[in-house]
Design a protein around this motif. Structure first.
Motif, mmCIF file in Angstrom:
data_model
loop_
_atom_site.group_PDB
_atom_site.id
_atom_site.type_symbol
_atom_site.label_atom_id
_atom_site.label_comp_id
_atom_site.label_asym_id
_atom_site.label_seq_id
_atom_site.Cartn_x
_atom_site.Cartn_y
_atom_site.Cartn_z
ATOM 1 N N PRO B 93 1.246 -1.128 0.174
ATOM 2 C CA PRO B 93 -0.390 0.033 -0.138
ATOM 3 C C PRO B 93 0.283 1.283 0.064
ATOM 4 C CG PRO B 93 0.547 -0.704 2.173
ATOM 5 C CD PRO B 93 1.370 -1.952 1.410
ATOM 6 N N ARG B 94 0.271 2.423 -1.257
ATOM 7 C CA ARG B 94 1.549 3.474 -0.661
ATOM 8 C C ARG B 94 0.711 4.693 -0.174
ATOM 9 N NH1 ARG B 94 5.923 2.596 -2.500
ATOM 10 N NH2 ARG B 94 6.018 4.358 -2.795
ATOM 11 N N ASP B 95 -0.284 4.105 -0.035
ATOM 12 C CA ASP B 95 -1.287 5.812 0.991
ATOM 13 C C ASP B 95 -0.683 6.048 2.802
ATOM 14 O OD1 ASP B 95 -3.805 4.571 2.568
ATOM 15 O OD2 ASP B 95 -3.241 3.705 0.916
ATOM 16 N N GLN B 96 -0.696 7.196 3.083
ATOM 17 C CA GLN B 96 -0.058 7.402 3.739
ATOM 18 C C GLN B 96 -0.655 6.824 4.770
ATOM 19 O OE1 GLN B 96 2.613 8.870 4.559
ATOM 20 N NE2 GLN B 96 2.846 8.588 6.501
ATOM 21 N N SER B 97 -2.204 6.969 4.879
ATOM 22 C CA SER B 97 -3.025 6.269 6.193
ATOM 23 C C SER B 97 -2.838 4.911 6.613
ATOM 24 C CB SER B 97 -4.674 6.540 5.706
ATOM 25 O OG SER B 97 -4.842 5.958 4.904
ATOM 26 N N SER B 98 -2.429 3.780 5.248
ATOM 27 C CA SER B 98 -2.505 2.199 5.081
ATOM 28 C C SER B 98 -1.703 1.998 5.606
ATOM 29 C CB SER B 98 -2.344 1.897 3.955
ATOM 30 O OG SER B 98 -3.904 2.123 3.613
ATOM 31 N N ARG B 99 -0.518 2.808 5.501
ATOM 32 C CA ARG B 99 1.189 2.435 5.899
ATOM 33 C C ARG B 99 1.262 3.366 7.561
ATOM 34 N NH1 ARG B 99 3.876 5.668 2.012
ATOM 35 N NH2 ARG B 99 5.637 5.805 3.284
ATOM 36 N N ALA B 100 0.951 3.923 7.648
ATOM 37 C CA ALA B 100 0.735 4.062 9.407
ATOM 38 C C ALA B 100 0.015 3.613 10.036
ATOM 39 C CB ALA B 100 0.324 5.757 9.472
ATOM 40 N N ALA B 101 -1.138 2.246 9.178
ATOM 41 C CA ALA B 101 -1.276 2.248 10.426
ATOM 42 C C ALA B 101 -0.720 0.446 10.073
ATOM 43 C CB ALA B 101 -3.293 1.203 10.106
ATOM 44 N N LEU B 102 -0.369 0.085 9.369
ATOM 45 C CA LEU B 102 0.907 -0.915 9.538
ATOM 46 C C LEU B 102 2.240 -0.686 10.008
ATOM 47 C CD1 LEU B 102 0.396 -3.511 7.496
ATOM 48 C CD2 LEU B 102 1.859 -2.591 5.351
ATOM 49 N N ALA B 103 2.281 0.263 9.625
ATOM 50 C CA ALA B 103 3.223 0.500 10.785
ATOM 51 C C ALA B 103 3.346 0.318 12.228
ATOM 52 C CB ALA B 103 4.305 1.985 10.937
ATOM 53 N N ALA B 104 2.343 1.149 13.062
ATOM 54 C CA ALA B 104 1.550 1.022 14.168
ATOM 55 C C ALA B 104 1.104 -0.324 14.648
ATOM 56 C CB ALA B 104 0.560 1.570 14.229
ATOM 57 N N LEU B 105 0.702 -1.329 13.370
ATOM 58 C CA LEU B 105 0.806 -2.700 13.549
ATOM 59 C C LEU B 105 1.757 -3.749 14.164
ATOM 60 C CD1 LEU B 105 -0.946 -4.891 14.342
ATOM 61 C CD2 LEU B 105 -1.796 -5.486 11.744
ATOM 62 N N THR B 106 2.818 -3.299 12.871
ATOM 63 C CA THR B 106 4.029 -3.586 13.093
ATOM 64 C C THR B 106 4.551 -3.691 14.548
ATOM 65 O OG1 THR B 106 4.217 -3.406 10.890
ATOM 66 C CG2 THR B 106 5.753 -4.163 11.921
#
Lengths: 229, 365
Positions: B93-106
């Protein structure tokens, strides 16, 4: 010269001492030859195998893979019942020399199927299908008689073979396995007998298996009928 | 006369005993032994788990937070199949919100002690997997691969590693698969681990369609781990999702070429019906069993299954795994069968028997 003469005297004295020691033994009265007699016996026995051995499985092909021959570990004990017969030699009415014999046992009782693995495949063994055969080889023992009663003990060797039914799983199919195990055995035969008539005796026999696949791995016990003096 | 009397006596006593004792019989129960007995420790293997997506629902999140899962998955990875290469090669995913959510989960998973890998799943934007021909066309294009290589680093920033999950390729995709893995290794491996999902071939040449698209020997110097996809054993006819013995053969063959391999174990089940196969989760199976009043039986490998009539009278057969069948297979893979450096990859977090990780953890010492 002096040394050679002394040596000769010493040898003569030694032989004289040996003669004095052996002579009394020879002078004790005894039969001119050993008194031997053959006996035949049959028995019905119960048996308990403390720990079932690992069984060898022959190579087998399933829809999933080819399994080379290998060993399958099991667990738990087994109760069996069986029949047997043997021949023995008695010497001087005191010594017994079990010669050859055989037993056939089959499993009795209710058993859970054993779920185990055969080289990573799931295998299912059926302990209730176990059959054991013993080939009894010569041994040696002693017997004691008192009127119509007799007690005897003997140590004996042999070989034991066992087979068990099983199968190996592959997806939704099961393929039969041929399982067998063999071992050298040593057993201690203990029996107490009562004479029924001049040539027939009935005995209670207990036979701890000193070695069968492993040390002290079970016992057989049962009724034995002997023919002979 | 004496002999006759002896045999007569023995025979009569024997017959009496046979009548009393009878022969051995099946109790109707099963007893697991060797590596399979309940009190026997399971072989200590590194274990990882695959999450099919970028999101963990609360159920799966709770599972990963449990002591049982942490015990079983100690030293392994949580692999989230969530990276998607688009038609132009850009990896989402490229959009900022998806990447932020993924980073938080990680970050959250790392706090629980897990290493987190992102898997590249070759799906379109609707989540459907590209067919093999489409994926192959992408791989064949050097410009597309270059774009993947350029855009991957941004999305894997939070991750500890990357996994490549290519499916349904034909054998002639082999040079392009090797090229893609080599190019991705250049941007991933300096700082992170790289793994690849490999078909479970059991012969050379491969017995599977497209199995030779993966040259394990060529890939060996390029990756840190190969995950052997010993899943979907029964494809045409109803049957278990894995056969433990078949999985052993697949792993042994792969291990001849590369030492660091995982054997995969399915957490999901499969419903075989007249209109094809459908993946199911454990709770689906239990619910169907209850609703259809279909008793759960066990197949030869120990995998549970049930037969039922669906709406319209369709005949279905549903095979799945539970804690018992999973423990049975893991126990069958004793260290003399599969070396202890072979890891286990549980596939499909969320589809499992809820008791699975606790049951497995109880047998790991």
């Amino acid at each position: 010269m002096r040394t050679g003469r002394a040596s000769s005297v010493t040898k003569r004295r030694a032989w004289a001492v040996v003669g004095m020691l052996v002579a009394p033994m020879c002078l004790v009265s005894q039969d001119a030859r050993a008194d031997t007699d053959f006996q035949i016996a049959t028995h019905v026995s119960g048996a308990w195998l403390r720990q079932m051995p690992s069984f060898g499985a022959k190579e087998v092909t399933t829809s999933a893979r080819e399994l080379a021959d290998g060993r399958i570990r099991t667990a738990g004990g087994l109760a069996m019942m069986g029949l047997g017969a043997d021949v023995e030699l008695t010497v001087d009415d005191r010594w017994k020399v079990p010669l050859f014999g055989g037993n056939a046992f089959w499993a009795i009782g209710s058993y859970d199927a054993i779920i185990t693995s055969h080289d990573g495949s799931i295998a299912r063994l059926r302990p209730w299908s176990t059959i054991r055969g013993d080939l009894l080889l010569p041994g040696v023992g002693h017997r004691w008689k008192h009127r119509r009663n007799m007690w005897a003990a003997a140590v004996r060797t042999g070989v034991s073979f066992a087979t068990m039914g099983g199968s190996v799983a592959a997806g939704t199919e099961t393929v039969p396995l041929e399982l067998d195990a063999a071992t050298f055995l040593v057993q201690l035969e203990l029996e107490g007998c009562r004479r029924l008539d001049p040539s027939t005796r009935v005995c209670l026999q207990v036979v701890p298996r000193l070695y069968e696949h492993e040390l002290f791995n079970g016992v057989t016990f049962g009724l034995r009928f002997e023919g002979g003096r | 006369m004496t002999v006759e009397r002896i045999f007569g006596l023995a025979a009569s006593v024997a017959l009496s005993l046979v009548a009393l004792a009878g022969c051995g019989s099946d109790s109707g129960s099963e007893r697991e032994v060797v590596g399979l007995r309940a009190e026997t420790a399971l072989p200590a293997r590194m274990a990882s788990v695959v999450v099919d997506g970028c999101v963990l629902d609360t159920w799966s999140r709770s599972t990963l937070a449990s002591a049982g899962a942490k015990r079983v998955l100690r030293g392994g990875e949580v692999i989230m199949l969530c990276l998607v290469p688009r038609a132009d090669g850009t990896v989402g995913p490229r959009d900022q919100s998806s990447r932020a959510a993924l980073a938080a989960l990680t970050e959250e998973l790392k706090r629980d002690g897990y290493r987190v890998h992102f898997g590249i799943a070759f799906t379109d934007e609707s989540g459907q997997r590209y067919d093999g021909a489409q994926t192959q066309a992408f791989l064949r294009d050097p410009a597309w691969r270059q774009r993947v290589k350029e855009t991957l680093p941004l999305v894997i920033e939070p991750a500890d590693g990357v996994e490549i999950d290519l499916q349904s390729l034909s054998n002639d995709a082999r040079p392009f698969v090797t090229a893609l893995v080599a190019e991705l290794a250049e941007v991933v491996r300096p700082t992170r681990r790289l793994g690849v999902f490999v078909p479970p071939s059991v012969t050379v040449p491969s017995d599977l369609p497209g199995g030779d698209a993966f040259s394990r020997r060529e890939l060996a110097p390029l990756v840190d781990r190969m995950r052997i996809m010993t899943l979907d054993y029964s494809e045409r006819d109803p049957g278990p999702t894995i056969d433990p013995g078949w999985a052993v053969d697949a792993v042994r063959l792969a291990k001849d070429d590369f030492p660091n391999v995982d054997v995969s174990y399915p957490l999901y089940g499969t419903d075989f019906g007249p209109r094809g196969r459908r993946p199911v989760v454990y709770h689906d199976a239990i619910a169907i069993s209850t609703i259809a009043r279909a008793p759960i039986e066990r197949g030869p490998t120990g995998a549970p299954f049930l037969r039922y009539r669906a709406f319209g009278g369709e005949s279905h057969e549903l095979w799945f795994d539970d804690a018992e069948s999973t423990a049975r297979a893991l126990g069958a893979w004793s260290s003399d069968v599969l070396p202890l450096d072979v890891g286990v990859l549980f596939y499909g977090l969320g589809a499992e028997d809820p008791a699975l990780f606790e049951r497995l953890a109880a047998r790991m010492r």
